[in-house]
Design a protein around this motif. Structure first.
Motif, PDB file in Angstrom:
ATOM      1  N   HIS A 122      -6.228  11.497   1.046  1.00 41.60           N
ATOM      2  CA  HIS A 122      -7.299  10.116   1.574  1.00 41.60           C
ATOM      3  C   HIS A 122      -6.761   9.125   0.860  1.00 41.60           C
ATOM      4  N   ALA A 123      -6.019   8.736   0.420  1.00 41.22           N
ATOM      5  CA  ALA A 123      -5.034   7.133   0.114  1.00 41.22           C
ATOM      6  C   ALA A 123      -4.405   7.153   1.329  1.00 41.22           C
ATOM      7  N   GLN A 124      -3.657   8.545   2.016  1.00 38.37           N
ATOM      8  CA  GLN A 124      -2.635   7.824   3.244  1.00 38.37           C
ATOM      9  C   GLN A 124      -3.340   8.224   4.414  1.00 38.37           C
ATOM     10  N   ASP A 125      -4.372   8.961   4.473  1.00 42.49           N
ATOM     11  CA  ASP A 125      -5.775   8.246   5.153  1.00 42.49           C
ATOM     12  C   ASP A 125      -6.537   7.142   5.539  1.00 42.49           C
ATOM     13  N   ARG A 126      -6.135   5.851   4.053  1.00 40.10           N
ATOM     14  CA  ARG A 126      -6.534   4.638   4.102  1.00 40.10           C
ATOM     15  C   ARG A 126      -5.768   4.135   5.303  1.00 40.10           C
ATOM     16  N   ALA A 127      -4.125   4.746   3.956  1.00 36.84           N
ATOM     17  CA  ALA A 127      -3.353   3.494   5.250  1.00 36.84           C
ATOM     18  C   ALA A 127      -3.210   3.485   5.771  1.00 36.84           C
ATOM     19  N   SER A 128      -2.816   5.040   6.483  1.00 39.12           N
ATOM     20  CA  SER A 128      -2.612   4.954   7.669  1.00 39.12           C
ATOM     21  C   SER A 128      -3.728   4.231   9.087  1.00 39.12           C
ATOM     22  N   HIS A 129      -4.932   3.980   8.713  1.00 37.74           N
ATOM     23  CA  HIS A 129      -6.293   3.190   9.505  1.00 37.74           C
ATOM     24  C   HIS A 129      -5.330   2.081   9.482  1.00 37.74           C
ATOM     25  N   GLN A 130      -5.827   1.771   8.423  1.00 38.93           N
ATOM     26  CA  GLN A 130      -5.033   0.581   7.894  1.00 38.93           C
ATOM     27  C   GLN A 130      -3.603  -0.209   8.645  1.00 38.93           C
ATOM     28  N   ARG A 132       0.624  -1.704  -0.195  1.00 38.97           N
ATOM     29  CA  ARG A 132       0.373  -0.475   0.323  1.00 38.97           C
ATOM     30  C   ARG A 132       0.588   1.360  -0.230  1.00 38.97           C
ATOM     31  N   ARG A 156      -5.143  -0.928  12.129  1.00 38.81           N
ATOM     32  CA  ARG A 156      -6.420  -1.882  12.687  1.00 38.81           C
ATOM     33  C   ARG A 156      -5.142  -3.296  12.096  1.00 38.81           C
TER      34      ARG A 156
END
Length: 120
Positions: free
Chosen positions: A99-107, A72, A110
């Motif tokens: 937005h892509a970085q936000d999703r990666a950070s969240h993943q 990612r 998790r």
């Protein structure tokens, strides 16, 4: 009449000079904003990479989780290079990167806290 033309020429040159100065200052401000955005993206990528490395070291990430998260990060790096390729980052492109970085950070979060432990 000749004095009037000289005065008009001086005023025109002054106004033109001020316009050029203001235009160059505006261009520098815009370039600075783009540079700040690029630096912010780079810093965030580095922090996220450090979080993945820390997760591996602590055993919070499995080998498969690490591989997916690093994939990612590579995707985001490619997206960044494509975004900056034309020399201008639009607001839409900046939002997409964030937005892509936000999703990666969240993943990353998790995966680090899903109670799976690295074997070994």
């Amino acid at each position: 009449m000749n004095a009037w033309i000289k005065t008009l020429s001086a005023v025109t040159l002054t106004a033109t000079g001020l316009g050029l100065f203001a235009g160059s200052a505006l261009a520098q401000g815009t370039a600075s904003l783009a540079d700040k955005q690029a630096q912010r993206v780079d810093n965030r990528q580095e922090r996220q990479s450090d979080r993945i490395t820390q997760g591996v070291a602590s055993g919070q990430l499995t080998v498969r989780e690490q591989a997916r998260l690093e994939q990612r990060q590579r995707h985001i790096n490619r997206l960044e290079h494509r975004t900056e390729a034309d020399g201008k980052v639009t607001a839409k492109e900046a939002v997409r990167m964030e937005h892509a970085q936000d999703r990666a950070s969240h993943q990353i979060r998790r995966q680090k806290h899903d109670r799976q432990q690295r074997g070994g």
